[in-house]
Design an enzyme around this catalytic site. Structure first.
Site, PDB file in Angstrom:
ATOM      1  N   LYS A 165     -18.414   2.767 -18.263  1.00 43.91           N
ATOM      2  CA  LYS A 165     -19.083   1.902 -19.133  1.00 43.91           C
ATOM      3  C   LYS A 165     -19.465   0.796 -18.735  1.00 43.91           C
ATOM      4  O   LYS A 165     -20.881   0.061 -19.110  1.00 43.91           O
ATOM      5  CB  LYS A 165     -18.109   1.467 -20.408  1.00 43.91           C
ATOM      6  CG  LYS A 165     -17.793   2.637 -21.225  1.00 43.91           C
ATOM      7  CD  LYS A 165     -17.136   2.417 -22.530  1.00 43.91           C
ATOM      8  CE  LYS A 165     -16.743   3.576 -23.430  1.00 43.91           C
ATOM      9  NZ  LYS A 165     -15.793   3.268 -24.510  1.00 43.91           N
ATOM     10  N   LYS A 178     -18.780  14.793 -25.945  1.00 43.82           N
ATOM     11  CA  LYS A 178     -17.631  14.805 -26.937  1.00 43.82           C
ATOM     12  C   LYS A 178     -18.204  14.340 -28.334  1.00 43.82           C
ATOM     13  O   LYS A 178     -19.080  13.456 -28.087  1.00 43.82           O
ATOM     14  CB  LYS A 178     -16.774  13.803 -26.585  1.00 43.82           C
ATOM     15  CG  LYS A 178     -15.442  13.601 -27.185  1.00 43.82           C
ATOM     16  CD  LYS A 178     -14.403  12.484 -26.515  1.00 43.82           C
ATOM     17  CE  LYS A 178     -14.710  11.112 -27.325  1.00 43.82           C
ATOM     18  NZ  LYS A 178     -13.448  10.540 -27.756  1.00 43.82           N
ATOM     19  N   LYS A 231     -17.316   9.315 -33.360  1.00 47.51           N
ATOM     20  CA  LYS A 231     -17.738   8.639 -34.709  1.00 47.51           C
ATOM     21  C   LYS A 231     -18.544   7.512 -34.395  1.00 47.51           C
ATOM     22  O   LYS A 231     -19.422   7.156 -35.469  1.00 47.51           O
ATOM     23  CB  LYS A 231     -16.580   8.035 -35.434  1.00 47.51           C
ATOM     24  CG  LYS A 231     -15.747   7.370 -34.710  1.00 47.51           C
ATOM     25  CD  LYS A 231     -14.628   6.391 -35.477  1.00 47.51           C
ATOM     26  CE  LYS A 231     -13.099   6.898 -34.796  1.00 47.51           C
ATOM     27  NZ  LYS A 231     -12.790   6.443 -33.281  1.00 47.51           N
TER      28      LYS A 231
HETATM   29  N1  AQP Z   1     -14.397  14.967 -29.945  1.00 49.81           N
HETATM   30  C1  AQP Z   1     -12.895  14.802 -30.266  1.00 49.81           C
HETATM   31  N2  AQP Z   1     -12.347  16.020 -29.939  1.00 49.81           N
HETATM   32  C2  AQP Z   1     -11.002  15.971 -30.260  1.00 49.81           C
HETATM   33  N3  AQP Z   1     -10.341  15.062 -30.315  1.00 49.81           N
HETATM   34  C3  AQP Z   1     -10.931  13.815 -30.379  1.00 49.81           C
HETATM   35  N4  AQP Z   1     -10.518  12.445 -30.563  1.00 49.81           N
HETATM   36  C4  AQP Z   1     -11.554  11.619 -30.802  1.00 49.81           C
HETATM   37  N5  AQP Z   1     -12.825  12.480 -30.497  1.00 49.81           N
HETATM   38  C5  AQP Z   1     -12.354  13.622 -30.306  1.00 49.81           C
HETATM   39  C6  AQP Z   1      -9.198  12.109 -30.693  1.00 49.81           C
HETATM   40  O1  AQP Z   1      -8.995  11.224 -31.731  1.00 49.81           O
HETATM   41  C7  AQP Z   1      -8.033  10.001 -31.332  1.00 49.81           C
HETATM   42  C8  AQP Z   1      -8.595   8.826 -31.826  1.00 49.81           C
HETATM   43  O2  AQP Z   1      -9.431   8.521 -31.147  1.00 49.81           O
HETATM   44  P1  AQP Z   1     -10.070   6.872 -31.134  1.00 49.81           P
HETATM   45  O3  AQP Z   1     -10.909   6.693 -32.399  1.00 49.81           O
HETATM   46  O4  AQP Z   1      -8.879   5.858 -30.690  1.00 49.81           O
HETATM   47  O5  AQP Z   1     -11.018   6.825 -30.004  1.00 49.81           O
HETATM   48  P2  AQP Z   1     -12.086   7.944 -29.347  1.00 49.81           P
HETATM   49  O6  AQP Z   1     -11.260   8.812 -28.639  1.00 49.81           O
HETATM   50  O7  AQP Z   1     -13.071   6.794 -28.434  1.00 49.81           O
HETATM   51  O8  AQP Z   1     -12.833   8.376 -30.699  1.00 49.81           O
HETATM   52  P3  AQP Z   1     -14.268   8.352 -30.975  1.00 49.81           P
HETATM   53  O9  AQP Z   1     -14.570   9.247 -32.326  1.00 49.81           O
HETATM   54  O10 AQP Z   1     -15.103   8.927 -29.629  1.00 49.81           O
HETATM   55  O11 AQP Z   1     -14.316   7.015 -31.339  1.00 49.81           O
HETATM   56  P4  AQP Z   1     -15.712   6.148 -30.706  1.00 49.81           P
HETATM   57  O12 AQP Z   1     -16.807   6.536 -31.228  1.00 49.81           O
HETATM   58  O13 AQP Z   1     -15.309   4.640 -31.357  1.00 49.81           O
HETATM   59  O14 AQP Z   1     -15.268   5.771 -29.333  1.00 49.81           O
HETATM   60  C9  AQP Z   1      -7.728  10.345 -30.088  1.00 49.81           C
HETATM   61  O15 AQP Z   1      -6.375  11.105 -30.070  1.00 49.81           O
HETATM   62  C10 AQP Z   1      -8.620  11.096 -29.406  1.00 49.81           C
HETATM   63  O16 AQP Z   1      -8.289  12.138 -28.275  1.00 49.81           O
END
Ligand code: AQP
Length: 334
Positions: free
Chosen positions: A111, A198, A201
């Site tokens: 990042k 991946k 959100k």
């Molecule tokens: N695409 C994914 N497939 C499987 N598991 C996923 N997780 C996230 N995306 C996927 C799992 O969700 C949990 C919480 O994630 P988080 O919100 O703390 O952070 P993240 O992994 O960064 O999730 P996002 O959706 O990608 O959020 P942003 O966009 O805000 O960075 C974790 O257990 C993760 O493994």
């Protein structure tokens, strides 16, 4: 009983990736473990957030935790910033972690390379200590994480060993060394538009993800326009057919069918039929969750559950924090 800590950031509306990769596991784990499930809003502010939206997303996520089946009688459900021990412990962790260790974290390297060092908050470097604090405060000995978080868990283990050596004794370690718990169905859900990336959100392209609160017609439409390939054959081959393989993974997770069973079921079908059925299968899972979430948001129940969760979490977290304070020599001995 083993103790588990896990959390999701309220940095947007959770996607079906968060549901399959995290929430489905949370529900299963609450039966056999002492679980702490947190809405990690302090992690969410490592990047700028709109304050009203953040509040709304925090409550929305808490309601989703309950709507998917988390039971406050079995698991402790709470908001991170309502337990001040997290921020306090994170400071002690930072003081016992080197800049070199934090700079080696691949997420920081990626990042900061992308945005330049002056363009990101210092928390991009120091959020792993907050994660360490989250885990150690509850004496979690198991942490369910995906592959991308393994390095942070290693950092946590190194930190705990160092902290115990510095401030504890061999007979009386202060903190518990956690183990990684790789989920059995460690499915990684990919973007519907770029299936080698991946699903997230916070993706700027809303077509790339299915939000857990998308309306049924939006869900069906997004699945219909998901990127696949021109072969027209439903096969699981991540390397050569990442789009359709991703859709098969999602289908398996929402239908409780296996991928080989789905491949067989759709051996003679085209992508159109497969996608239409998948859209229906996702709607069948998400619609009742959405209805329950709405009811919870309109009731007093949610606030009572979160008050109780924060109270229970504080009791455990404050005890560990006090041990850390005593170990380091902060304040007066209690
Ligand atoms: N695409 C994914 N497939 C499987 N598991 C996923 N997780 C996230 N995306 C996927 C799992 O969700 C949990 C919480 O994630 P988080 O919100 O703390 O952070 P993240 O992994 O960064 O999730 P996002 O959706 O990608 O959020 P942003 O966009 O805000 O960075 C974790 O257990 C993760 O493994």
């Amino acid at each position: 009983m083993d103790t588990i800590f896990s959390g999701i950031q309220p940095s947007g509306i959770p996607t079906i990736g968060n549901y399959i990769g995290a929430m489905q596991q949370f529900v299963a784990l609450q039966e056999d473990y002492n679980c702490y499930y947190c809405i990690v809003d302090e992690h969410a502010i490592t990047v700028p957030q709109d304050r009203l939206k953040l509040r709304e997303q925090t409550l929305g996520l808490a309601a989703l935790y309950l709507a998917v089946g988390l039971d406050p009688q079995k698991a402790t459900i709470f908001i991170q910033s309502e337990v001040s021990a997290h921020a306090e412990a994170a400071w002690i962790v930072q003081c016992n972690t080197t800049i070199g260790e934090l700079e080696r974290m691949t997420q920081f390297k990626d990042k900061s390379l992308k945005n330049g060092r002056t363009g990101v908050s210092a928390a991009l470097l120091t959020y792993p200590p907050l994660m360490i604090a989250d885990i150690i405060l509850y004496n979690a000995n198991l942490v369910p994480v995906g592959d991308d978080q393994k390095q942070h868990l290693e950092l946590t283990r190194d930190f705990v060993e160092r902290f115990n050596k510095r401030y504890g004794t061999e007979k009386q370690p202060i903190l518990i060394v956690p183990e990684v718990k790789i989920p059995e169905q460690g499915a990684r859900i990919m973007s519907l538009q770029e299936p080698t990336k991946k699903m997230s959100k916070s993706d700027v392209n809303a077509k790339g993800y299915i939000s857990m609160l998308d309306e049924p017609n939006v869900i069906r439409k997004k699945i219909r326009s998901a990127v696949t390939d021109s072969s027209g054959k439903i096969e699981y081959d991540v390397e050569n057919k990442p789009g359709i393989s991703n859709l098969l993974t999602i289908y398996a997770a929402v239908s409780q069918k296996t991928i080989p069973a789905l491949v067989e079921q759709y051996a003679e079908a085209g992508y159109g039929e497969f996608k239409a059925d998948l859209g229906d299968a996702i709607v069948a899972v998400l619609e009742p969750i959405q209805i329950r979430q709405k009811e919870l948001l309109a009731s007093d129940e949610l606030n009572l559950i979160l008050d109780d969760g924060a109270e229970r979490a504080r009791r455990v977290a404050n005890k560990t924090l006090q041990k850390m304070r005593n170990g380091v020599g902060l304040g007066r001995k209690v």
